[in-house]
Design a protein around this motif. Sequence first.
Motif, PDB file in Angstrom:
ATOM      1  N   SER A 182      63.516  36.493  17.020  1.00 46.03           N
ATOM      2  CA  SER A 182      63.554  35.050  17.298  1.00 46.03           C
ATOM      3  C   SER A 182      64.818  34.684  18.055  1.00 46.03           C
ATOM      4  O   SER A 182      64.789  33.890  19.016  1.00 46.03           O
ATOM      5  N   GLN A 183      65.950  35.263  17.637  1.00 41.61           N
ATOM      6  CA  GLN A 183      67.219  34.994  18.326  1.00 41.61           C
ATOM      7  C   GLN A 183      67.170  35.490  19.766  1.00 41.61           C
ATOM      8  O   GLN A 183      67.680  34.829  20.676  1.00 41.61           O
ATOM      9  N   HIS A 229      64.541  35.693  21.662  1.00 40.65           N
ATOM     10  CA  HIS A 229      63.716  34.753  22.437  1.00 40.65           C
ATOM     11  C   HIS A 229      64.498  33.484  22.780  1.00 40.65           C
ATOM     12  O   HIS A 229      64.361  32.935  23.888  1.00 40.65           O
ATOM     13  N   ASP A 230      65.338  33.027  21.845  1.00 40.07           N
ATOM     14  CA  ASP A 230      66.180  31.842  22.134  1.00 40.07           C
ATOM     15  C   ASP A 230      67.147  32.139  23.273  1.00 40.07           C
ATOM     16  O   ASP A 230      67.373  31.279  24.151  1.00 40.07           O
ATOM     17  N   MET A 231      67.715  33.329  23.270  1.00 43.50           N
ATOM     18  CA  MET A 231      68.651  33.711  24.331  1.00 43.50           C
ATOM     19  C   MET A 231      67.934  33.778  25.677  1.00 43.50           C
ATOM     20  O   MET A 231      68.496  33.392  26.714  1.00 43.50           O
ATOM     21  N   ALA A 269      65.345  31.939  26.502  1.00 44.02           N
ATOM     22  CA  ALA A 269      65.118  30.544  26.920  1.00 44.02           C
ATOM     23  C   ALA A 269      66.376  29.937  27.541  1.00 44.02           C
ATOM     24  O   ALA A 269      66.318  29.241  28.564  1.00 44.02           O
ATOM     25  N   GLN A 270      67.532  30.201  26.923  1.00 41.78           N
ATOM     26  CA  GLN A 270      68.787  29.685  27.468  1.00 41.78           C
ATOM     27  C   GLN A 270      69.099  30.312  28.824  1.00 41.78           C
ATOM     28  O   GLN A 270      69.508  29.620  29.771  1.00 41.78           O
ATOM     29  N   ASN A 283      66.871  28.871  31.503  1.00 39.81           N
ATOM     30  CA  ASN A 283      67.295  27.527  31.882  1.00 39.81           C
ATOM     31  C   ASN A 283      68.494  27.587  32.826  1.00 39.81           C
ATOM     32  O   ASN A 283      68.553  26.871  33.848  1.00 39.81           O
TER      33      ASN A 283
END
Length: 368
Positions: free
Chosen positions: A106-107, A109-111, A113-114, A117
């Motif tokens: 999950s972490q 995937h967050d990275m 996304a960042q 962006n």
Amino acid sequence: MLKTNKTLVLLAMVLTCMSCSKKAQETKAPVRVKTETTSTAGTYGGEKYVGIVEEREATSVSFTSMGVVRRMLVSEGQMVSRGQLLAELDPTSMDNSVEAAKASTSQAHDMVAQARNTYDQAKDAYDRMKLLHDNGSLPEIKWIEAETRLKQAETALHTAESGVRSATAAERIVRKNLSDTRLYAPVPGIIGRKQVGAGETALPSQSVVTILDISSVKIKVSVPEQEMSRITAHTPSHIVVDAIDRHVNGGLIEKGVQADALTHTYDIRIHVSNPDRKLLPGMVASVTLGTGDANQSSITLPVTSVQKKSDGTLFVWTISPDSTAHRTPVSIGQPVGNRVAITQGLHYDQRVVVEGYQKLSEGTKVTY
């Protein structure tokens, strides 16, 4: 006239009773007997040996990872089917590892996304700067800065995506390890031996249980080297297993090629069908190997199954396909132990009564 009517009524009652008696005889319960199917083997004039029953194949089953056995779901001698659950390891540590792996994925995937962006912003700025640069209205230093930020954002995005792939692969492995805490039977068979019990620690590749295929078995016999040349793959054999009172003909013979250094004997293995799975590994068998001469083959039966009529002739009770008993005249040879050779009167694959014949008469219905 009245006397005649009484006589007719009495006659009708007698006929009715006779009919009922006949029906009662017809519906009489079959007599339970024990039978043996005749078979031929080189029992006389052949060499006798002692053999040991072996399984057709043994499969050792083990866990792929270390852990404490939480449950053992089978016992020795139990029949199991393919895919049946045999044992479980304590999954607590694996559950924790799965949760940690899920959090790491999950972490990652967050990275991503960042990073995506940041990349989108850098790409948008790069596209706007390119228009100015192509018109010659943008200082070169600004253009280089835009290119550098885009390359850095692209590298960061690739790194984050690689992190997701690694985290996903790690989670997949951990989940596989969790599923491996459950041990399933890879083949059908009977549990031969349990090496690990509940509460004990199982090591990777350490045998937990052994599954034996005994749908057919092998009779292992040690044969002196000077007698091996007389044995072929199709040498007739007769096998007696006293533990279950089984008399069977052996099948194909496997001949070993390496002698025991001390006894100078070779191992042969005789294939025997075992559809009822009553022949178990370790049982002792008496084995008679014929010479391949059909004239030496004979049918044998327990001595007590041969009866004598008042005129001195001998007979046995045979069972016909409709489950009725019939006297069949026979001639016998010399007895060997508690069995006797039938030289005339029977043929291969006949069912003969060996116990319970005291209650039989010609045509009696039987069950066995």
